[in-house]
Design a protein around this motif. Sequence first.
Motif, mmCIF file in Angstrom:
data_model
loop_
_atom_site.group_PDB
_atom_site.id
_atom_site.type_symbol
_atom_site.label_atom_id
_atom_site.label_comp_id
_atom_site.label_asym_id
_atom_site.label_seq_id
_atom_site.Cartn_x
_atom_site.Cartn_y
_atom_site.Cartn_z
ATOM 1 N N VAL A 33 0.801 -1.101 -0.141
ATOM 2 C CA VAL A 33 -0.059 0.106 0.079
ATOM 3 C C VAL A 33 0.885 1.203 -0.142
ATOM 4 O O VAL A 33 2.076 1.200 0.366
ATOM 5 C CB VAL A 33 -1.037 -0.043 1.238
ATOM 6 C CG1 VAL A 33 -2.051 -1.222 0.678
ATOM 7 C CG2 VAL A 33 -0.190 -0.100 2.628
ATOM 8 N N LEU A 34 0.363 2.237 -0.545
ATOM 9 C CA LEU A 34 0.849 3.410 -0.692
ATOM 10 C C LEU A 34 0.675 4.557 0.222
ATOM 11 O O LEU A 34 -0.854 4.882 0.093
ATOM 12 C CB LEU A 34 1.058 4.043 -2.060
ATOM 13 C CG LEU A 34 1.481 5.491 -2.167
ATOM 14 C CD1 LEU A 34 2.971 5.948 -2.089
ATOM 15 C CD2 LEU A 34 1.314 5.957 -3.835
ATOM 16 N N HIS A 91 -6.781 -5.828 5.141
ATOM 17 C CA HIS A 91 -7.515 -6.469 6.424
ATOM 18 C C HIS A 91 -6.521 -7.088 7.019
ATOM 19 O O HIS A 91 -6.581 -8.311 7.318
ATOM 20 C CB HIS A 91 -8.562 -7.063 5.822
ATOM 21 C CG HIS A 91 -9.628 -6.727 4.785
ATOM 22 N ND1 HIS A 91 -10.240 -5.667 5.275
ATOM 23 C CD2 HIS A 91 -10.066 -7.078 3.683
ATOM 24 C CE1 HIS A 91 -11.002 -5.298 4.224
ATOM 25 N NE2 HIS A 91 -10.762 -6.042 3.262
ATOM 26 N N PRO A 92 -5.303 -6.490 7.541
ATOM 27 C CA PRO A 92 -4.401 -7.201 8.500
ATOM 28 C C PRO A 92 -5.122 -7.562 10.110
ATOM 29 O O PRO A 92 -5.868 -6.907 10.190
ATOM 30 C CB PRO A 92 -3.249 -6.402 8.484
ATOM 31 C CG PRO A 92 -3.799 -4.578 8.425
ATOM 32 C CD PRO A 92 -4.928 -5.250 7.412
ATOM 33 N N ALA A 116 -0.581 4.568 5.254
ATOM 34 C CA ALA A 116 -0.296 3.012 4.819
ATOM 35 C C ALA A 116 -1.305 2.163 5.800
ATOM 36 O O ALA A 116 -1.914 1.211 5.158
ATOM 37 C CB ALA A 116 0.988 2.597 4.737
ATOM 38 N N MET A 117 -1.278 2.748 6.838
ATOM 39 C CA MET A 117 -2.148 1.521 7.667
ATOM 40 C C MET A 117 -3.785 1.757 7.530
ATOM 41 O O MET A 117 -4.430 0.857 7.491
ATOM 42 C CB MET A 117 -1.957 2.286 9.214
ATOM 43 C CG MET A 117 -0.431 1.882 9.802
ATOM 44 S SD MET A 117 -0.379 2.430 11.407
ATOM 45 C CE MET A 117 -0.952 1.241 12.464
ATOM 46 N N LEU A 118 -4.159 2.832 7.286
ATOM 47 C CA LEU A 118 -5.412 3.234 6.735
ATOM 48 C C LEU A 118 -5.787 2.370 5.405
ATOM 49 O O LEU A 118 -6.967 1.898 5.208
ATOM 50 C CB LEU A 118 -5.992 4.702 6.501
ATOM 51 C CG LEU A 118 -6.003 5.673 7.764
ATOM 52 C CD1 LEU A 118 -6.088 7.246 7.412
ATOM 53 C CD2 LEU A 118 -7.331 5.117 8.402
ATOM 54 N N ARG A 174 4.181 -3.380 3.240
ATOM 55 C CA ARG A 174 3.448 -4.650 3.013
ATOM 56 C C ARG A 174 2.424 -4.775 4.128
ATOM 57 O O ARG A 174 2.311 -4.149 5.072
ATOM 58 C CB ARG A 174 4.453 -5.559 3.219
ATOM 59 C CG ARG A 174 5.567 -5.971 2.046
ATOM 60 C CD ARG A 174 6.375 -7.132 2.373
ATOM 61 N NE ARG A 174 6.578 -7.482 3.581
ATOM 62 C CZ ARG A 174 7.832 -8.126 4.098
ATOM 63 N NH1 ARG A 174 8.764 -8.129 3.202
ATOM 64 N NH2 ARG A 174 7.973 -8.427 5.466
ATOM 65 N N ALA A 175 1.625 -5.876 3.868
ATOM 66 C CA ALA A 175 0.578 -6.039 4.897
ATOM 67 C C ALA A 175 0.929 -6.525 6.391
ATOM 68 O O ALA A 175 -0.019 -6.238 7.158
ATOM 69 C CB ALA A 175 -0.469 -7.271 4.262
#
Length: 499
Positions: A4-5, A448-449, A439-441, A20-21
């Motif tokens: 994710v960016l 869906h980590p 990135a967490m959002l 990464r996830a």
Amino acid sequence: MTVVLGVDIGTYEAKGVLVRADGHIVAQHRRPHRVTVPAPGFLEHDPETVWWQGFITVATALLAESGLSAMDIAAVAVSGIGPCVLPIDAGGNPLRGAILYGVDARAEEQIAQLNDALGPVEVLRSGTSLTSQSAGPKVNWIEQHEPEVFARTAKFVTCQTFVTGRLTGRWIIDYATGAYYHPFYDQRTHTWNLDGNPGTLRIEQLPELGWSSDIAGEITAWAAAETGLRAGTPVLVGAPDAAAEALSAGVTSHRDMMLMYGSSHFLIEVLDTPHNSPNLWPAPFLFRDTYLLAAGTATAGSFTRWYADLLAPDAGGSDEVFGELADLAAKSPPGARGLLALPYLSGERTPLYDAGARGAFLGLSLDHNRGDLARAVVESIAHSAAAALRSFDAEGLPPQRIRAVGGGTKNRVWAQAVTDISGYPQEIVSGPGAAYGDAMLAARAVLHPRDLDQWVTPTATLVPRPEHTALYARQRELFDEFYRATRPILAGLTELRES
């Protein structure tokens, strides 16, 4: 590899990460930029070069450095400084420079007008009093001072809204930032409310409201050609940088607080119920049914940057110069050998709300050196942070845990001074900050980590040093007296400057 960016547009730089996830950072990049100061108390960004080109430059560099393809990016989230005010036309083109958040103090007259028009009860419909942090008065400033710009404005947007809108074609502002468009945001209904506004602003000139954690849309073909990203990639609504930074530090539980060490201090306390306050800034948080109470000073790292530029004007604000400043401050003892500074180079927000306050040094003698001045600078911004913290105490909401973030935490003299003066321990969280929160959002929305808290690990804990308690208590008294005593003199100096 799926990533994710996250990209954050800050006051002095844009930062981005590919993650990464599992939370592992694959690549990170930063792009410095400058603030424009067209007049005293006026602070702006060029939205094309600072915001849009900043995003493109960072995203392009991340792909090049990681060796990944745009096809590997599962989602994009952007945060930005806020609340900013940028008028754009129907095509999404900026009509002037973007007026920055509370450090821009141009709208004092418009604040007075709104207070008179709405009255003391209705002005609090956004949950707080009007200050330089309020975006609404700055919209009215544009209408009164630049009517031709106002007449052409299709939307008034903030930083992340502008970038997200360019990417998706949808002009949407997150609730956490929209709530700072007071008094145009009604916390009672979570909708725009222009009742009583003395101007002619129309509801349709304000963006759609949405949650930071929701998907705003997908990257359009035009945006893909501009950025090199894949058309169809999901883009989140976005977030204010401070809220994204809080998430990056794991500040998500009731009475957790983030204390951000940046160009200014910004404080966010997460709550499980809304709390109105005339002295602090309530708003929704990033997710449904979460809330925050915030505060901010006007200067912090910007004061150290000012002093660093004096030390090495040709260094361009390099990390080496800031490291030198921290080393200099460490060579001077607590108390700076009787030297005291005021950090209000651009007024002050919490708790003074004095746009006309300015900086000063007191106690200079021939035996003071650069280290003493550096220590005085650091201690002055620590006093301002401690004063903002006391505002939460006054509301009966002292933080149960403080996590400190931002580049300023690398200056341990500064961070330790905040702990010693305030009496609050701090857990230091290092990392890329708000971009990581973005990135967490994004990961939460599409990957869906299992547990985002596992992405965050504090690197150090600072505790108050009792041997300095008495010294800093006395210094605080003198600090407050210094401000009160010099304020009338400053008013006279302002008159001379304007004459």
